[in-house]
Scaffold this motif. Structure first.
Motif, short mmCIF file in Angstrom:
data_model
loop_
_atom_site.label_atom_id
_atom_site.label_comp_id
_atom_site.label_asym_id
_atom_site.label_seq_id
_atom_site.Cartn_x
_atom_site.Cartn_y
_atom_site.Cartn_z
N PRO A 71 32.77 54.71 27.60
CA PRO A 71 32.68 56.17 27.54
C PRO A 71 33.22 56.73 26.22
O PRO A 71 32.71 57.73 25.73
CB PRO A 71 33.51 56.65 28.73
CG PRO A 71 34.17 55.47 29.31
CD PRO A 71 33.49 54.23 28.80
N GLU A 72 34.19 56.05 25.64
CA GLU A 72 34.75 56.56 24.37
C GLU A 72 33.72 56.50 23.25
O GLU A 72 33.68 57.35 22.37
CB GLU A 72 36.01 55.77 23.97
CG GLU A 72 37.22 56.01 24.87
CD GLU A 72 37.11 55.31 26.22
OE1 GLU A 72 36.29 54.36 26.35
OE2 GLU A 72 37.82 55.73 27.16
N LEU A 73 32.87 55.46 23.30
CA LEU A 73 31.83 55.35 22.28
C LEU A 73 30.81 56.47 22.46
O LEU A 73 30.37 57.11 21.50
CB LEU A 73 31.14 53.98 22.36
CG LEU A 73 30.07 53.78 21.29
CD1 LEU A 73 30.69 53.22 20.03
CD2 LEU A 73 28.97 52.86 21.78
N THR A 77 29.89 59.62 19.97
CA THR A 77 28.53 60.00 19.58
C THR A 77 28.31 61.49 19.81
O THR A 77 27.72 62.18 18.98
CB THR A 77 27.50 59.19 20.40
OG1 THR A 77 27.78 57.81 20.23
CG2 THR A 77 26.09 59.49 19.93
N ILE A 78 28.82 61.98 20.94
CA ILE A 78 28.67 63.41 21.24
C ILE A 78 29.39 64.24 20.18
O ILE A 78 28.84 65.20 19.63
CB ILE A 78 29.24 63.74 22.64
CG1 ILE A 78 28.42 63.05 23.73
CG2 ILE A 78 29.28 65.25 22.86
CD1 ILE A 78 29.07 63.10 25.12
N VAL A 79 30.60 63.84 19.86
CA VAL A 79 31.43 64.63 18.95
C VAL A 79 30.92 64.54 17.51
O VAL A 79 30.85 65.54 16.80
CB VAL A 79 32.90 64.16 19.03
CG1 VAL A 79 33.73 64.79 17.92
CG2 VAL A 79 33.47 64.53 20.38
N ALA A 80 30.51 63.34 17.10
CA ALA A 80 30.18 63.13 15.68
C ALA A 80 28.69 63.06 15.39
O ALA A 80 28.28 63.09 14.23
CB ALA A 80 30.84 61.84 15.19
N THR A 97 38.58 65.36 24.45
CA THR A 97 38.82 65.13 25.88
C THR A 97 37.59 65.54 26.69
O THR A 97 37.17 64.84 27.61
CB THR A 97 40.01 65.99 26.38
OG1 THR A 97 41.01 65.99 25.36
CG2 THR A 97 40.56 65.46 27.67
N GLU A 98 37.03 66.68 26.33
CA GLU A 98 35.86 67.17 27.07
C GLU A 98 34.66 66.24 26.86
O GLU A 98 33.87 66.01 27.78
CB GLU A 98 35.53 68.60 26.63
CG GLU A 98 36.57 69.60 27.11
CD GLU A 98 36.41 70.98 26.49
OE1 GLU A 98 37.04 71.92 27.02
OE2 GLU A 98 35.69 71.13 25.48
N ALA A 99 34.54 65.70 25.66
CA ALA A 99 33.43 64.78 25.38
C ALA A 99 33.57 63.51 26.23
O ALA A 99 32.58 63.00 26.76
CB ALA A 99 33.38 64.43 23.90
N VAL A 100 34.80 63.02 26.36
CA VAL A 100 35.02 61.84 27.20
C VAL A 100 34.67 62.17 28.66
O VAL A 100 34.03 61.38 29.36
CB VAL A 100 36.48 61.33 27.09
CG1 VAL A 100 36.74 60.21 28.09
CG2 VAL A 100 36.76 60.85 25.67
N TRP A 101 35.09 63.35 29.09
CA TRP A 101 34.76 63.77 30.46
C TRP A 101 33.24 63.80 30.66
O TRP A 101 32.71 63.28 31.65
CB TRP A 101 35.38 65.14 30.76
CG TRP A 101 35.11 65.62 32.15
CD1 TRP A 101 35.78 65.26 33.28
CD2 TRP A 101 34.07 66.52 32.56
NE1 TRP A 101 35.23 65.87 34.38
CE2 TRP A 101 34.18 66.66 33.98
CE3 TRP A 101 33.06 67.21 31.90
CZ2 TRP A 101 33.32 67.47 34.71
CZ3 TRP A 101 32.21 68.03 32.63
CH2 TRP A 101 32.33 68.15 34.02
#
Lengths: 112, 391
Positions: A71-73, A77-80, A97-101
């Motif tokens: 999920p961190e990967l 991807t979502i963030v960057a 944190t929200e991206a991981v969620w």
């Protein structure tokens, strides 16, 4: 395909630190924020990935298609974003944190 | 089908004690539909009454759905994301026919003679042609640009001569398929550039343009001179400038052509590009308040209305084409996804997705003259599209 994946992982590895950092907090967004995030994913991510997240110009975001990634990967991807593709960085709209969620929800089957 | 309609009329007659009252005859030139992107329904609208007159459901995933119209203006063909193709009867407000034609689709077009409806597909990549009356499959062209490699198809548009032009996102090509012999389409391929994301046919049917995401510029194909191939225009448009992230791909279909100038969304920039359609050179850029998604000319060409990607998707800028600058700024609602002008442009309808409303504005006074509740509205399509090339 595999090569792309490795290249992607290579690019995103530095960002995983951010992801890991976010996980330390490990708090879930509060429920009204969760609703807003679900709306963002369904409606705005859905513009490319489909409202049902079954894919469009962007790839499908179904549990089956995402299960092999940590999920961190996915969150990174979502963030960057993904350079060289139309996937933009979403960091101005959400926190790490929200991206991981979001990534975890996507892997479990995204809420309606 | 005939029997069923007759049965409907008869049952209505039985209910109406006063005798059989026919619904008054009417045309469809002022009708249209609004896609409800979340629930598989469309709201049917009357632009004269400024009201909804019906709602039809059961069309699957309508995110990013679009519609084209039969040339008699009675039927709408709605292309859903999930590959559903639905033929809607606007007068009877019901589904006439429906087929699932692919796994993942992104719009369609109708042929010059109105007899063939073509859907463009992401999965499996290609186009499929259907009989406009029956929706029976006629032919398909797989977007197989290399052995075993299928491309997502974008920017499908009808062109004169029963042709359809479209772009292959993964292949970087423009294809033109001639359906003069409907069961055996003849396809020509042209190199376009990296990652074409959408395309359009000019209102005169002569040129096909494909916007490129993977490089700067726009691919231009002269459909009157296919032998010359595709060439790149506006190559300078992103030179040495950092692009902003693109949170929504611009759409070219509703593109604006006015007074010999084309107005195009600049990808990754807060600008509308103005292009001379005689030379296809850039004339100017007009600063706007966000990244343009739709850049649409009022039918008379005097105004160009622009909506934006996140985070500016609550705004609309209106360009005065005579002065070449923004003359009016509106914040009509939340998440303005689409806009459609009435046939001659005295009013414009806007979808405010996150407000659950369709808003109607007078284009001369910029005053709101009507609104209606519609669940998660996105695309708005009026029957006047039936008679426009490339729509």
């Amino acid at each position: 395909m595999r090569r792309t994946v490795f290249a992607l992982a290579g690019f995103l590895l530095p960002l995983l630190v951010t992801g890991a950092h976010a996980e330390e907090g490990a708090s879930e967004p509060e429920s009204t924020r969760q609703q807003a995030l679900v709306h963002l994913v369904r409606q705005d991510c859905g513009a490319c990935h489909g409202l049902r997240l079954t894919g469009g110009l962007g790839p499908p975001l179904t549990p089956a298609s995402l299960e092999k990634w940590p999920p961190e990967l996915l969150a990174a991807t979502i963030v960057a974003g993904r350079p060289g593709t139309p996937m933009p960085p979403w960091r101005q709209f959400l926190t790490d944190t929200e991206a991981v969620w979001i990534a975890r929800q996507l892997q479990q089957g995204f809420p309606e | 089908m005939k029997t069923k309609s007759l049965w409907r009329v008869l049952s209505l007659c039985a209910v109406a004690l006063a005798g059989c009252q026919h619904a008054p005859l009417r045309g469809t030139g002022d009708l249209g539909l609004v896609i409800e992107r979340a629930n598989g329904c469309v709201t049917l609208v009357d632009t004269t009454a400024r009201q909804a007159y019906g709602r039809v459901c059961g069309m699957g995933d309508l995110s990013h759905a679009s519609a084209v119209f039969s040339r008699d203006g009675r039927y709408a063909y709605v292309f859903g994301r999930d590959g559903g193709l639905t033929k809607l009867d606007l007068l009877e407000a019901r589904i006439e026919r429906r087929v699932i034609q692919s796994g993942n689709a992104i719009g369609g077009a109708i042929s010059q003679n109105g007899r063939i409806v073509v859907a463009q597909n992401y999965t499996p990549g290609g186009i499929k042609a259907f009989d406009a009356d029956t929706l029976a499959p006629i032919a398909e062209v797989a977007a197989e640009y290399a052995p075993g490699q299928l491309s997502k198809v974008v920017g499908l548009a009808d062109a004169p001569g029963q042709r359809f032009a479209y772009a292959l996102f993964d292949a970087g090509e423009i294809w033109v398929s001639d359906f003069s012999n409907p069961a055996h389409p003849a396809t020509q391929r042209f190199a376009a550039g990296r990652q074409p994301y959408d395309g359009l046919v000019t209102p005169d049917g002569r040129h096909y343009l494909a916007g490129l995401f993977g490089e700067d510029g726009v691919a231009l194909l002269d459909l009157w001179r296919l032998g010359d191939g595709s060439r790149k225009i506006l190559p300078q448009y992103g030179e040495h400038e950092e692009k902003r992230p693109v949170f929504k791909m611009p759409h070219l279909r509703g593109w604006a052509l006015a007074g010999g100038k084309a107005y195009l969304p600049a990808i990754g920039r807060h600008e509308v590009m103005v292009v001379d359609t005689a030379t296809w050179r850039e004339l100017a850029r007009i600063p706007v308040r966000g990244q343009p998604v739709f850049v649409m000319a009022r039918p008379d060409g005097r105004q160009v209305w622009v909506n934006f990607a996140l985070p500016d998707n609550g705004k609309i800028d209106v360009i005065d084409t005579l002065r070449g600058e923004v003359e009016h700024r509106l914040e009509p609602g939340r998440a303005i996804l689409h806009l459609e002008f009435t046939p001659r442009g005295e009013e414009v309808w806007l979808s405010a997705r996150d407000d659950g409303k369709v808003l109607i504005y007078d284009t001369a006074r910029f005053a709101r003259v009507g609104e209606m509740a519609v669940d998660s509205p996105s695309g708005i399509f009026f029957t006047s599209r039936a008679h426009r090339i490339g729509f």
